[in-house]
Design a protein around this motif. Structure first.
Motif, PDB file in Angstrom:
ATOM      1  N   LEU A 198      24.079   0.031 -37.720  1.00 29.85           N
ATOM      2  CA  LEU A 198      24.409  -1.289 -37.193  1.00 29.85           C
ATOM      3  C   LEU A 198      24.914  -1.195 -35.755  1.00 29.85           C
ATOM      4  O   LEU A 198      24.592  -2.043 -34.913  1.00 29.85           O
ATOM      5  N   ALA A 199      25.698  -0.157 -35.469  1.00 32.07           N
ATOM      6  CA  ALA A 199      26.182   0.049 -34.105  1.00 32.07           C
ATOM      7  C   ALA A 199      25.011   0.277 -33.154  1.00 32.07           C
ATOM      8  O   ALA A 199      24.965  -0.280 -32.040  1.00 32.07           O
ATOM      9  N   LYS A 203      23.676  -2.088 -29.950  1.00 29.14           N
ATOM     10  CA  LYS A 203      23.429  -1.602 -28.592  1.00 29.14           C
ATOM     11  C   LYS A 203      22.013  -1.942 -28.139  1.00 29.14           C
ATOM     12  O   LYS A 203      21.786  -2.360 -27.000  1.00 29.14           O
ATOM     13  N   THR A 204      21.054  -1.767 -29.047  1.00 25.22           N
ATOM     14  CA  THR A 204      19.656  -2.052 -28.722  1.00 25.22           C
ATOM     15  C   THR A 204      19.453  -3.525 -28.396  1.00 25.22           C
ATOM     16  O   THR A 204      18.689  -3.881 -27.498  1.00 25.22           O
ATOM     17  N   GLN A 205      20.165  -4.397 -29.141  1.00 22.59           N
ATOM     18  CA  GLN A 205      20.022  -5.833 -28.953  1.00 22.59           C
ATOM     19  C   GLN A 205      20.917  -6.381 -27.847  1.00 22.59           C
ATOM     20  O   GLN A 205      20.895  -7.575 -27.558  1.00 22.59           O
ATOM     21  N   GLY A 206      21.719  -5.511 -27.254  1.00 28.00           N
ATOM     22  CA  GLY A 206      22.619  -5.967 -26.214  1.00 28.00           C
ATOM     23  C   GLY A 206      23.837  -6.696 -26.738  1.00 28.00           C
ATOM     24  O   GLY A 206      24.505  -7.425 -25.994  1.00 28.00           O
ATOM     25  N   ASN A 207      24.140  -6.497 -28.021  1.00 27.57           N
ATOM     26  CA  ASN A 207      25.301  -7.127 -28.649  1.00 27.57           C
ATOM     27  C   ASN A 207      26.444  -6.111 -28.653  1.00 27.57           C
ATOM     28  O   ASN A 207      26.658  -5.385 -29.618  1.00 27.57           O
ATOM     29  N   ALA A 208      27.177  -6.084 -27.556  1.00 29.90           N
ATOM     30  CA  ALA A 208      28.220  -5.072 -27.387  1.00 29.90           C
ATOM     31  C   ALA A 208      29.349  -5.229 -28.392  1.00 29.90           C
ATOM     32  O   ALA A 208      29.911  -4.234 -28.871  1.00 29.90           O
TER      33      ALA A 208
END
Length: 240
Positions: A198-199, A203-208
């Motif tokens: 999930l982490a 990161k891949t989706q830009g959801n920091a």
């Protein structure tokens, strides 16, 4: 929108979901054939813990039967009976889906929900009795689904709990699924794998924010649960 349509708020994947009478109308934004096949199959199996797939309406929305009850909007604290019931419902779901696997699904055991947590549970009289939202289903291993489910239902990584308390709750969850205590170590290890995945997804989706939350949860779970469930700690192994 028809005046009798009631918006169903709180969903995180599909917008525009409404209730119409005793049905749910859900916009189709991607291929839903696998989910429809699963729900139809579960109906044949007389599995009563999921909605029934009733077809497609004139606005290209899937029609599902409405499961009465309440759905939590977020993660939170759930007591032992709720944890046990959630795990038992997942076990029933897994067992019912096992015979749906095809030869192409070799190396897998069941259909995984992959998002079995409180926000996808319908509660009746304080206990989870229904499973909703099948956007992420896929063939997989029981432990892969159990790992995510334990992460979500126990809120693994929340520092408000002690490691001892989360280990105890993990035992409750494992027992609810029908496993021995020694399986708690394996579930915890897969929980860390799901937290780590999930982490990476965040990161891949830009959801920091999601990435940081999941990464912190994984570190906490390793330090306070998985390392303490090693043979040198609680005398447990990952064997079921």
């Amino acid at each position: 929108m028809n005046d009798s349509e009631i918006p169903m708020t709180g969903g995180r994947v599909t917008a525009g979901v409404v209730r119409l009478g005793d049905t749910i109308r859900r916009p189709i934004t991607s291929d839903r054939s696998r989910a429809h096949t699963l729900l139809s199959y579960l109906e044949q199996q007389q599995f009563d813990g999921v909605p029934r797939f009733l077809g497609i309406d004139e606005r290209n929305r899937e029609i599902l039967s409405f499961l009465p009850g309440s759905v939590p909007r977020e993660l939170g604290h759930f007591h032992d009976d709720q944890l046990s019931a959630a795990a038992a419902l997942l076990r029933r779901f897994h067992d019912a889906t096992a015979s749906l696997l095809s030869d192409e699904d070799s190396g897998t055991e069941v259909i995984c929900h992959n998002d079995w947590g409180p926000p996808n549970a319908v509660f009746v009289d304080g206990l989870p009795t229904g499973i909703i939202d099948f956007d992420t289903i896929s063939p997989g291993l029981r432990l892969w689904d159990l790992g995510y489910s334990a992460f979500a239902w126990l809120d693994l990584g929340n520092p408000d709990y002690t490691g001892d308390e989360q280990i105890r709750r993990l035992f409750v969850f494992a027992k609810g699924y029908g496993l021995k205590q020694c399986s708690a170590a394996a579930i915890a290890a897969y929980a860390v794998a799901r937290q780590t995945a999930l982490a990476l997804s965040g990161k891949t989706q830009g959801n920091a924010d999601m990435a940081a939350w999941a990464e912190a949860a994984a570190k906490w779970t390793v330090l306070n649960v998985t390392e303490r469930l090693a043979p040198t700690g609680y005398g447990l192994t990952a064997r079921a």
